[in-house]
Scaffold this motif. Structure first.
Motif, PDB file in Angstrom:
ATOM      1  N   MET A 153      -1.547   5.446  12.177  1.00  0.00           N
ATOM      2  CA  MET A 153      -2.001   5.731  10.815  1.00  0.00           C
ATOM      3  C   MET A 153      -2.093   4.396  10.080  1.00  0.00           C
ATOM      4  O   MET A 153      -1.130   3.639  10.051  1.00  0.00           O
ATOM      5  N   VAL A 154      -3.265   4.119   9.518  1.00  0.00           N
ATOM      6  CA  VAL A 154      -3.457   2.870   8.764  1.00  0.00           C
ATOM      7  C   VAL A 154      -3.507   3.203   7.276  1.00  0.00           C
ATOM      8  O   VAL A 154      -4.241   4.103   6.866  1.00  0.00           O
ATOM      9  N   VAL A 155      -2.719   2.508   6.484  1.00  0.00           N
ATOM     10  CA  VAL A 155      -2.597   2.813   5.062  1.00  0.00           C
ATOM     11  C   VAL A 155      -3.273   1.727   4.222  1.00  0.00           C
ATOM     12  O   VAL A 155      -2.967   0.543   4.363  1.00  0.00           O
ATOM     13  N   PHE A 156      -4.192   2.151   3.378  1.00  0.00           N
ATOM     14  CA  PHE A 156      -4.828   1.256   2.415  1.00  0.00           C
ATOM     15  C   PHE A 156      -4.580   1.778   1.011  1.00  0.00           C
ATOM     16  O   PHE A 156      -3.938   2.813   0.830  1.00  0.00           O
ATOM     17  N   MET A 157      -5.098   1.092   0.032  1.00  0.00           N
ATOM     18  CA  MET A 157      -5.093   1.624  -1.330  1.00  0.00           C
ATOM     19  C   MET A 157      -6.429   1.268  -1.980  1.00  0.00           C
ATOM     20  O   MET A 157      -7.162   0.411  -1.474  1.00  0.00           O
ATOM     21  N   PRO A 158      -6.785   1.925  -3.084  1.00  0.00           N
ATOM     22  CA  PRO A 158      -8.078   1.638  -3.724  1.00  0.00           C
ATOM     23  C   PRO A 158      -8.177   0.168  -4.122  1.00  0.00           C
ATOM     24  O   PRO A 158      -7.176  -0.458  -4.458  1.00  0.00           O
ATOM     25  N   GLY A 159      -9.400  -0.338  -4.082  1.00  0.00           N
ATOM     26  CA  GLY A 159      -9.637  -1.711  -4.510  1.00  0.00           C
ATOM     27  C   GLY A 159      -9.689  -2.689  -3.353  1.00  0.00           C
ATOM     28  O   GLY A 159     -10.220  -3.777  -3.472  1.00  0.00           O
TER      29      GLY A 159
ATOM     30  N   THR B 230       0.819  -1.217   0.000  1.00  0.00           N
ATOM     31  CA  THR B 230       0.000   0.000   0.000  1.00  0.00           C
ATOM     32  C   THR B 230       0.853   1.266   0.000  1.00  0.00           C
ATOM     33  O   THR B 230       0.310   2.370  -0.072  1.00  0.00           O
ATOM     34  N   GLY B 231       2.167   1.107   0.082  1.00  0.00           N
ATOM     35  CA  GLY B 231       3.045   2.276  -0.017  1.00  0.00           C
ATOM     36  C   GLY B 231       3.400   2.900   1.324  1.00  0.00           C
ATOM     37  O   GLY B 231       3.679   4.098   1.403  1.00  0.00           O
ATOM     38  N   LYS B 232       3.454   2.085   2.358  1.00  0.00           N
ATOM     39  CA  LYS B 232       3.783   2.614   3.686  1.00  0.00           C
ATOM     40  C   LYS B 232       5.173   3.261   3.700  1.00  0.00           C
ATOM     41  O   LYS B 232       5.359   4.332   4.269  1.00  0.00           O
ATOM     42  N   SER B 233       6.148   2.572   3.075  1.00  0.00           N
ATOM     43  CA  SER B 233       7.522   3.092   3.093  1.00  0.00           C
ATOM     44  C   SER B 233       7.626   4.435   2.378  1.00  0.00           C
ATOM     45  O   SER B 233       8.323   5.341   2.834  1.00  0.00           O
ATOM     46  N   THR B 234       6.922   4.573   1.265  1.00  0.00           N
ATOM     47  CA  THR B 234       6.952   5.834   0.525  1.00  0.00           C
ATOM     48  C   THR B 234       6.323   6.944   1.367  1.00  0.00           C
ATOM     49  O   THR B 234       6.832   8.070   1.425  1.00  0.00           O
ATOM     50  N   LEU B 235       5.239   6.636   2.041  1.00  0.00           N
ATOM     51  CA  LEU B 235       4.613   7.622   2.919  1.00  0.00           C
ATOM     52  C   LEU B 235       5.549   8.025   4.058  1.00  0.00           C
ATOM     53  O   LEU B 235       5.657   9.202   4.392  1.00  0.00           O
ATOM     54  N   VAL B 236       6.203   7.032   4.642  1.00  0.00           N
ATOM     55  CA  VAL B 236       7.139   7.332   5.733  1.00  0.00           C
ATOM     56  C   VAL B 236       8.258   8.231   5.213  1.00  0.00           C
ATOM     57  O   VAL B 236       8.641   9.209   5.862  1.00  0.00           O
ATOM     58  N   ASP B 237       8.756   7.923   4.022  1.00  0.00           N
ATOM     59  CA  ASP B 237       9.770   8.760   3.389  1.00  0.00           C
ATOM     60  C   ASP B 237       9.287  10.209   3.284  1.00  0.00           C
ATOM     61  O   ASP B 237      10.010  11.159   3.604  1.00  0.00           O
ATOM     62  N   ARG B 238       8.049  10.408   2.858  1.00  0.00           N
ATOM     63  CA  ARG B 238       7.492  11.755   2.705  1.00  0.00           C
ATOM     64  C   ARG B 238       7.331  12.450   4.061  1.00  0.00           C
ATOM     65  O   ARG B 238       7.542  13.663   4.179  1.00  0.00           O
ATOM     66  N   LEU B 239       6.945  11.681   5.051  1.00  0.00           N
ATOM     67  CA  LEU B 239       6.777  12.270   6.386  1.00  0.00           C
ATOM     68  C   LEU B 239       8.135  12.686   6.964  1.00  0.00           C
ATOM     69  O   LEU B 239       8.245  13.717   7.633  1.00  0.00           O
ATOM     70  N   ILE B 240       9.161  11.891   6.700  1.00  0.00           N
ATOM     71  CA  ILE B 240      10.505  12.276   7.146  1.00  0.00           C
ATOM     72  C   ILE B 240      10.857  13.645   6.552  1.00  0.00           C
ATOM     73  O   ILE B 240      11.273  14.562   7.270  1.00  0.00           O
ATOM     74  N   SER B 241      10.646  13.786   5.247  1.00  0.00           N
ATOM     75  CA  SER B 241      10.961  15.062   4.583  1.00  0.00           C
ATOM     76  C   SER B 241      10.169  16.213   5.209  1.00  0.00           C
ATOM     77  O   SER B 241      10.716  17.289   5.470  1.00  0.00           O
ATOM     78  N   ALA B 242       8.888  15.979   5.438  1.00  0.00           N
ATOM     79  CA  ALA B 242       8.039  17.046   5.980  1.00  0.00           C
ATOM     80  C   ALA B 242       8.521  17.484   7.364  1.00  0.00           C
ATOM     81  O   ALA B 242       8.580  18.675   7.664  1.00  0.00           O
ATOM     82  N   TYR B 243       8.888  16.521   8.192  1.00  0.00           N
ATOM     83  CA  TYR B 243       9.335  16.876   9.553  1.00  0.00           C
ATOM     84  C   TYR B 243      10.738  17.448   9.570  1.00  0.00           C
ATOM     85  O   TYR B 243      11.059  18.309  10.392  1.00  0.00           O
ATOM     86  N   ARG B 244      11.563  17.011   8.651  1.00  0.00           N
ATOM     87  CA  ARG B 244      12.896  17.621   8.536  1.00  0.00           C
ATOM     88  C   ARG B 244      12.767  19.076   8.104  1.00  0.00           C
ATOM     89  O   ARG B 244      13.523  19.940   8.560  1.00  0.00           O
ATOM     90  N   ALA B 245      11.784  19.345   7.227  1.00  0.00           N
ATOM     91  CA  ALA B 245      11.560  20.730   6.778  1.00  0.00           C
ATOM     92  C   ALA B 245      11.135  21.626   7.937  1.00  0.00           C
ATOM     93  O   ALA B 245      11.360  22.834   7.926  1.00  0.00           O
ATOM     94  N   LYS B 246      10.529  21.013   8.961  1.00  0.00           N
ATOM     95  CA  LYS B 246      10.152  21.766  10.164  1.00  0.00           C
ATOM     96  C   LYS B 246      11.305  21.839  11.153  1.00  0.00           C
ATOM     97  O   LYS B 246      11.156  22.364  12.264  1.00  0.00           O
ATOM     98  N   GLY B 247      12.436  21.242  10.806  1.00  0.00           N
ATOM     99  CA  GLY B 247      13.600  21.286  11.693  1.00  0.00           C
ATOM    100  C   GLY B 247      13.550  20.290  12.839  1.00  0.00           C
ATOM    101  O   GLY B 247      14.317  20.375  13.801  1.00  0.00           O
ATOM    102  N   LEU B 248      12.656  19.311  12.723  1.00  0.00           N
ATOM    103  CA  LEU B 248      12.542  18.321  13.794  1.00  0.00           C
ATOM    104  C   LEU B 248      13.392  17.087  13.493  1.00  0.00           C
ATOM    105  O   LEU B 248      13.634  16.753  12.337  1.00  0.00           O
ATOM    106  N   LYS B 249      13.821  16.427  14.555  1.00  0.00           N
ATOM    107  CA  LYS B 249      14.568  15.177  14.406  1.00  0.00           C
ATOM    108  C   LYS B 249      13.600  14.010  14.284  1.00  0.00           C
ATOM    109  O   LYS B 249      12.617  13.929  15.021  1.00  0.00           O
ATOM    110  N   VAL B 250      13.904  13.109  13.371  1.00  0.00           N
ATOM    111  CA  VAL B 250      12.982  12.005  13.090  1.00  0.00           C
ATOM    112  C   VAL B 250      13.680  10.656  13.281  1.00  0.00           C
ATOM    113  O   VAL B 250      14.754  10.415  12.726  1.00  0.00           O
ATOM    114  N   GLY B 251      13.069   9.802  14.069  1.00  0.00           N
ATOM    115  CA  GLY B 251      13.528   8.421  14.187  1.00  0.00           C
ATOM    116  C   GLY B 251      12.550   7.501  13.474  1.00  0.00           C
ATOM    117  O   GLY B 251      11.348   7.754  13.477  1.00  0.00           O
ATOM    118  N   VAL B 252      13.064   6.464  12.845  1.00  0.00           N
ATOM    119  CA  VAL B 252      12.201   5.495  12.154  1.00  0.00           C
ATOM    120  C   VAL B 252      12.587   4.080  12.581  1.00  0.00           C
ATOM    121  O   VAL B 252      13.764   3.710  12.532  1.00  0.00           O
TER     122      VAL B 252
END
Lengths: 304, 304
Positions: free
Chosen positions: A164-170, A57-79
């Motif tokens: 956060m629960v990730v699904f996809m269409p279908g 469903t693309g969980k890793s891609t979403l996590v990647d995007r969230l890392i970028s978003a939080y880094r843009a806010k200057g926050l430290k992110v652990g995964v």
């Protein structure tokens, strides 16, 4: 290395010490518990978001995007990324992680892949402990991405402040998937890959099923992580949860602590059982084979 | 229905009673334990073969072929098929089961699909109990097909007398898969889809890895379940194990009883924990939030 020194350098955010500490925890060394107790007062600052959902469903891609978003806010992110290649499910999903790893050279990001392995309950235990370490090391946001393959996912995200629960269409066609414990645990539901046909129907399905099973109304969002669509709204929804957390919402905080206590205690119990049962089970098995006990009697004796 | 009556009709091989008994076990009703105790003396005749391995290797097709082979010998066959659609992994593999279900109208075959669900340990527990019921109902051979997605597979096949691990060519590249607990548990290793390139290399890889970790030498066989190639040799290998079992080999018998006792006891322990922890964990979580306890202290108290 002295455990007190290690605790100090983890708390100062020293990356190599954090790595060493995580390895202690993963190997379930006795020292790890002492270390975590020493660091207990340094925890409580990091907001922990569990990310779960079926594979693909693309969980890793979403996590990647969230890392970028939080880094843009200057926050430290652990995964903490639970490795879907283990124990025996093959390595098909590993490629999805490559994108996320582009953050690995960023000093404000700490990513740890973890293999699910060994005795049941061990994964949620070690995840809870790794999250505590990342929290103590000053990560502002900690994302736990599960593999999406089983009951252990539900246990693992049970240690987060929000889920956060990730699904996809279908997937709405397969009501089984929607009913398998995922409709009760989400604060945010994402229909990722929203450009695929059926995204709106999926949103409606989730709303009706998630609404039916919980008094609160979780957020349901359409997102395309790959195209970057809907991400602002997603981050905003997460930020609302994080704001509650920062204001000291006991509801969110108690949920995570409760989940951690339960998983750590369960792990203790299973390890005790493993240790003490080995020496007793052979004798009981012989008594069953000799007709002196039923299997169920033997199990009852062993679990006493 | 009176439990004694139900036990009697299960023991007489009555299919609808077996179905009802299995439902009791799956729902973990109190009555189920009484039923199993009543049936204990009727068990011990069925040979239990665990079939595991990564998804997509053709386990269901192989099980289908084994059913045919044993029916041709006039033996009754029970199958416990762990449903790979659950808990949240989606329904992709369900189609593979369709072929197997062609046997469902055969009165000498009893197939039960089971969903893995709920609290950890529950799957191995219910599988052990369903196997006991099928055994008591007179099944000569009982096949347990796992979903191939996790640690629970290893636990589930731990209740069998013997284990067949199914791979396919090309997996040897992913040593992770081969090392993930599967090289220690097999009596027979099958390289299915042997017409695909790399089958011989796969056989060599398995021989070296499985041989390195165990004193005994497991059998390694190339098979094409779909084309029917190598099946006679496979059945012969299974028959050698079943002959040992029938001669009363305590080694094989003790392995299964041991596995059943361990899984049933573990399930008892986890259910006790679930029951007793709910009322105590909230108070402990509050104490952690108030800084009176560390999470680890709270977990230690809860697991005492």
């Amino acid at each position: 290395v002295n455990t007190k020194q290690l605790a100090k350098s983890v708390a100062s955010g020293e990356r190599s010490s954090l790595a060493r500490a995580i390895t202690l925890v993963e190997n379930n060394e006795e020292e790890a518990v002492l270390l975590l107790d020493l660091l207990a007062k340094k925890t409580g600052g990091g907001f922990v978001l569990g990310v779960t959902g079926p594979p693909g469903t693309g969980k890793s891609t979403l996590v990647d995007r969230l890392i970028s978003a939080y880094r843009a806010k200057g926050l430290k992110v652990g995964v903490v990324a639970i490795d879907p290649t283990s124990p025996i499910s093959g390595g098909a999903l590993l490629g999805d992680r490559i994108r996320m790893m582009s953050h690995a050279t960023d000093q404000g990001v700490y990513i740890r892949s973890m293999a699910s392995r060994g005795w049941s309950g061990g994964l949620a235990r070690s995840t809870a402990q790794v999250v505590q370490l990342m929290d103590a090391a000053g990560m502002d946001v900690i994302l736990i991405e599960t593999a999406g393959i089983g009951q252990s996912d539900i246990e693992v995200v049970g240690i987060a402040h929000a889920v956060m629960v990730v699904f996809m269409p279908g997937m709405g066609d397969d009501i089984q998937v929607l009913k398998a414990g995922l409709m009760e645990i989400g604060d945010i539901y994402v229909v990722n890959k929203s450009d695929i046909e059926g995204a709106d129907l999926m949103v409606i399905n989730i709303m009706s099923l998630a609404g039916n099973t919980k008094s609160r109304a979780p957020v349901v969002l359409k997102v395309s992580a790959l195209k970057g669509e809907g991400l602002d709204g997603l981050v905003e929804s997460i930020e609302q949860l994080r704001a509650k957390f920062s204001e000291g919402s006991s509801g969110l905080r108690i949920r995570s602590v409760r989940g951690m206590i339960l998983e750590l205690a369960k792990s203790n119990i299973l390890e005790d059982f493993k240790r003490t049962s080995e020496s007793r089970v052979d004798k009981l098995a012989l008594e069953v084979l000799n007709g002196k006990l039923t299997v169920n009697d033997a199990a009852r004796r062993l679990s006493k």
